[in-house]
Design a protein around this motif. Structure first.
Motif, PDB file in Angstrom:
ATOM      1  N   TRP A 184       0.783  -1.109   0.180  1.00  0.00           N
ATOM      2  CA  TRP A 184       0.084  -0.157   0.042  1.00  0.00           C
ATOM      3  C   TRP A 184       0.985   1.138   0.004  1.00  0.00           C
ATOM      4  CZ3 TRP A 184       0.091   3.730   4.119  1.00  0.00           C
ATOM      5  CH2 TRP A 184      -0.870   4.787   3.754  1.00  0.00           C
ATOM      6  N   SER A 214      -3.559   8.222  -0.486  1.00  0.00           N
ATOM      7  CA  SER A 214      -3.794   6.986   0.445  1.00  0.00           C
ATOM      8  C   SER A 214      -5.218   6.474  -0.034  1.00  0.00           C
ATOM      9  CB  SER A 214      -3.969   7.554   1.983  1.00  0.00           C
ATOM     10  OG  SER A 214      -5.140   8.438   1.928  1.00  0.00           O
ATOM     11  N   THR A 235      -5.530   2.514  -1.530  1.00  0.00           N
ATOM     12  CA  THR A 235      -6.115   1.325  -1.134  1.00  0.00           C
ATOM     13  C   THR A 235      -7.013   0.618  -2.321  1.00  0.00           C
ATOM     14  OG1 THR A 235      -6.545   2.383   1.051  1.00  0.00           O
ATOM     15  CG2 THR A 235      -8.439   0.815   0.134  1.00  0.00           C
ATOM     16  N   ASP A 275      -4.470  -1.390  -4.028  1.00  0.00           N
ATOM     17  CA  ASP A 275      -4.278  -2.649  -3.093  1.00  0.00           C
ATOM     18  C   ASP A 275      -5.273  -3.787  -3.233  1.00  0.00           C
ATOM     19  OD1 ASP A 275      -2.258  -3.840  -1.363  1.00  0.00           O
ATOM     20  OD2 ASP A 275      -3.402  -2.906   0.387  1.00  0.00           O
ATOM     21  N   THR A 302     -13.508   6.291  -0.304  1.00  0.00           N
ATOM     22  CA  THR A 302     -12.221   6.528   0.841  1.00  0.00           C
ATOM     23  C   THR A 302     -11.499   7.637   0.461  1.00  0.00           C
ATOM     24  OG1 THR A 302     -10.298   5.413   1.628  1.00  0.00           O
ATOM     25  CG2 THR A 302     -10.731   4.786  -0.424  1.00  0.00           C
ATOM     26  N   ALA A 307      -3.383   0.912   7.992  1.00  0.00           N
ATOM     27  CA  ALA A 307      -3.437   1.228   6.649  1.00  0.00           C
ATOM     28  C   ALA A 307      -3.855  -0.203   5.976  1.00  0.00           C
ATOM     29  CB  ALA A 307      -2.577   1.834   5.623  1.00  0.00           C
ATOM     30  N   ASP A 360      -7.495  -1.306   4.482  1.00  0.00           N
ATOM     31  CA  ASP A 360      -7.776  -2.011   3.202  1.00  0.00           C
ATOM     32  C   ASP A 360      -8.308  -3.381   3.368  1.00  0.00           C
ATOM     33  OD1 ASP A 360      -6.418   0.304   2.563  1.00  0.00           O
ATOM     34  OD2 ASP A 360      -4.721  -1.097   1.588  1.00  0.00           O
TER      35      ASP A 360
END
Length: 531
Positions: free
Chosen positions: A28, A331, A335, A338, A389, A493, A497
């Motif tokens: 991530w 960020s 996500t 990821d 998000t 994090a 996720d």
């Protein structure tokens, strides 16, 4: 293969991701690094660096086996009209009985970026409290006020007896403009509330140098009639209120108590002279699909969204002029990347299709998501939910999840069950006065009738985590220090996720679509859109 066996196989395949142990967050973080390094120069909407970031995300989606769902491969181009204040050729002044009191731009006040300002405006001022109209609560700050041809002065917020989501909705710029137009007001002045502002005036005033934008699509034009918007430094609000019989301290005390505000004429009038530079530009949404496996439900989509843009290169702070936007919102995009990689690596199948929507122009007023929601690249009636998000802030271990829109649809019920499986507590918005519910891209989906929510790493009131959260807003939000050097809890994090992935799977595999709660104000948008 019978449908019963097929469904069982899909459910079994989903268990792989649901049972996966949380990774360490390094992957991530590698995506955050790729999106928020100095070479990306803050990914401003329409910039070459934004395009490179969008192409990077699109290439990752392709590598992860997602199919393109834009209008040009993975990309959906969006056209904008942009303008920027030419401050040396612009001025503000208060006029009292023929006496002109110039205002210092950046210190006393800033010309707002909400509407392209008229070249010349001079009009009386009237204080209209919160400037809020909520028909459902029979509340109207404009009732009995003659605002026609005047500039209205207000403080953001609303009485405590009005529910937070409802209050936030009617403070949305588009909604507010409709009531301003009806009242005949020609402009707005907002006094910044130092008790609820995310960032101090010294930094928020720097935003006046940023470029403002509107969607070029004429079908998405905003209500007109506004000639000027202005934000006032609370430290100098006395200049505006002088002689009115009211003080800012008195008004802020009423705001803090959640009480209605008085409405009254102000003695000075306002004179504004503005010069703007305009241009047309294009930016990009990125849209991809992980196809569903159920013969019927694969034609429905659960959207997972995040915005890729930030504010670019701006006024230097301690010699640094690159506003990297690592948490806001590299960020969130990381996500999505990821989760896409996990879907590929673990060969996950879901009944419904998953729609990955990475939007532009969020920092300009949710413009990219507004465009996508109006011009979706899949059938609009086939989108059953949006999970958004944005700046979820993994600054400390994830023990509490803040969910914006928790009580509006049964998505809230689903997120509670998923969070419980990870031993994470769920809470509603702990600071509704910040209006977060309408300030991120889920709101564009909501206005099209699609149940949606947003999630962040939460905190308990009075806890050390609350101090960390609020310090981050004060020190790093929309600042050059939202960069790759800041401390981040990568394990938090990774847990976030995993939680988002489990929620995405759960919604995608449910037999019925998510539905609005019967008492949700936002349910009306589903009815009006035919959903």
């Amino acid at each position: 293969m019978t449908r019963k066996v097929f469904v069982a196989l899909v459910s079994f395949a989903a268990i792989a991701l649901l049972a996966a142990t949380p990774p360490d967050g390094k992957r991530w973080w590698s995506y955050v690094e790729a999106l928020a390094n100095d070479e990306r120069r803050g990914r401003d909407t329409g910039s070459p660096e934004h395009l490179k970031a969008a192409e990077y995300v699109a290439a990752h989606f392709e590598q992860a086996g997602l199919t393109p769902a834009g209008t040009q491969g993975f990309l959906q181009p969006v056209k904008f009209t942009a303008w920027k204040i030419v401050e040396p050729e612009s001025s503000l002044a208060l006029i009292r009985g023929g006496t002109v009191e110039p205002l210092a731009l950046g210190e006393d006040a800033a010309i707002g970026r909400g509407v392209p300002p008229a070249e010349s405006v001079e009009a009386p001022l009237v204080f209209v409290g919160y400037g809020l109209t909520v028909p459902e609560m029979n509340y109207d700050d404009f009732a009995g006020v003659d605002a026609r041809g005047k500039i209205v002065v207000m403080i953001g917020g609303g009485p405590s007896n009005i529910p937070g989501p409802l209050k936030a909705h009617y403070q949305n710029g588009l909604e507010r403009r409709r009531f301003l137009q009806r009242a005949g007001a020609v402009g707005t002045v907002t006094i910044q509330n130092p008790n609820t502002a995310d960032v101090p005036w010294s930094r928020s005033a720097l935003a006046r140098f940023q470029e403002s934008m509107e969607l070029a699509d004429p079908t998405l034009a905003t209500p007109d009639g506004q000639k000027i918007t202005i934000t006032v430094n609370p430290a100098h609000a006395g200049k505006w209120l002088e002689g009115s019989g009211h003080t800012l301290d008195e008004l802020l005390a009423l705001v803090a108590a959640g009480k209605p505000l008085p409405r009254f004429p102000l003695l000075p009038s306002l004179r504004a002279r503005t010069k703007i530079a305009t241009r047309n530009l294009e930016s990009q949404n990125v849209v991809a699909v992980w196809p569903g496996a159920d013969p019927l439900l694969k034609n429905e989509y659960v959207a997972l969204s995040a915005h890729i843009d930030h504010v670019g290169v701006g006024e230097p702070i301690n010699g640094d002029s690159i506003y990297n936007g690592a948490m806001d919102n590299a960020s969130g995009v990381a996500t999505l990347m990821d989760i896409a990689q996990d879907l590929h690596d673990q060969k996950i199948q879901t009944k419904r299709s998953l729609l990955f929507v990475v939007v532009t122009g969020e920092e300009k007023g949710l413009l990219g998501s507004r465009y996508f929601a109006a011009h979706p690249t899949v059938n609009s009636k086939s989108m059953v939910a949006d999970l958004n998000t944005d700046m979820f802030l993994p600054l400390y271990p994830l023990h509490i999840l803040t969910v914006y829109g928790l009580h509006e649809s049964d998505l809230g019920d689903s997120v509670r069950k998923v969070a419980q499986s990870l031993d994470v507590e769920v809470q509603d918005d702990p600071a509704p006065q910040r209006n977060v519910f309408i300030r991120s891209d889920q709101y564009s989906f909501i206005l099209r009738g699609i149940p949606a929510l947003a999630m962040k790493d939460g905190y308990a009131k009075g806890s050390p985590e609350e101090i960390v959260f609020k310090s981050w807003l004060t020190d790093r939000y929309h600042a050059v220090t939202d960069d790759l050097k800041q401390p981040v809890d990568k394990t938090a994090a990774a847990t976030f996720d995993l939680l988002a992935a489990r929620l995405l799977e759960r919604v995608a595999n449910e037999g019925s679509r998510p539905a609005w709660k019967s008492d949700s104000f936002f349910r009306r948008y589903a009815a009006s859109s035919g959903k």
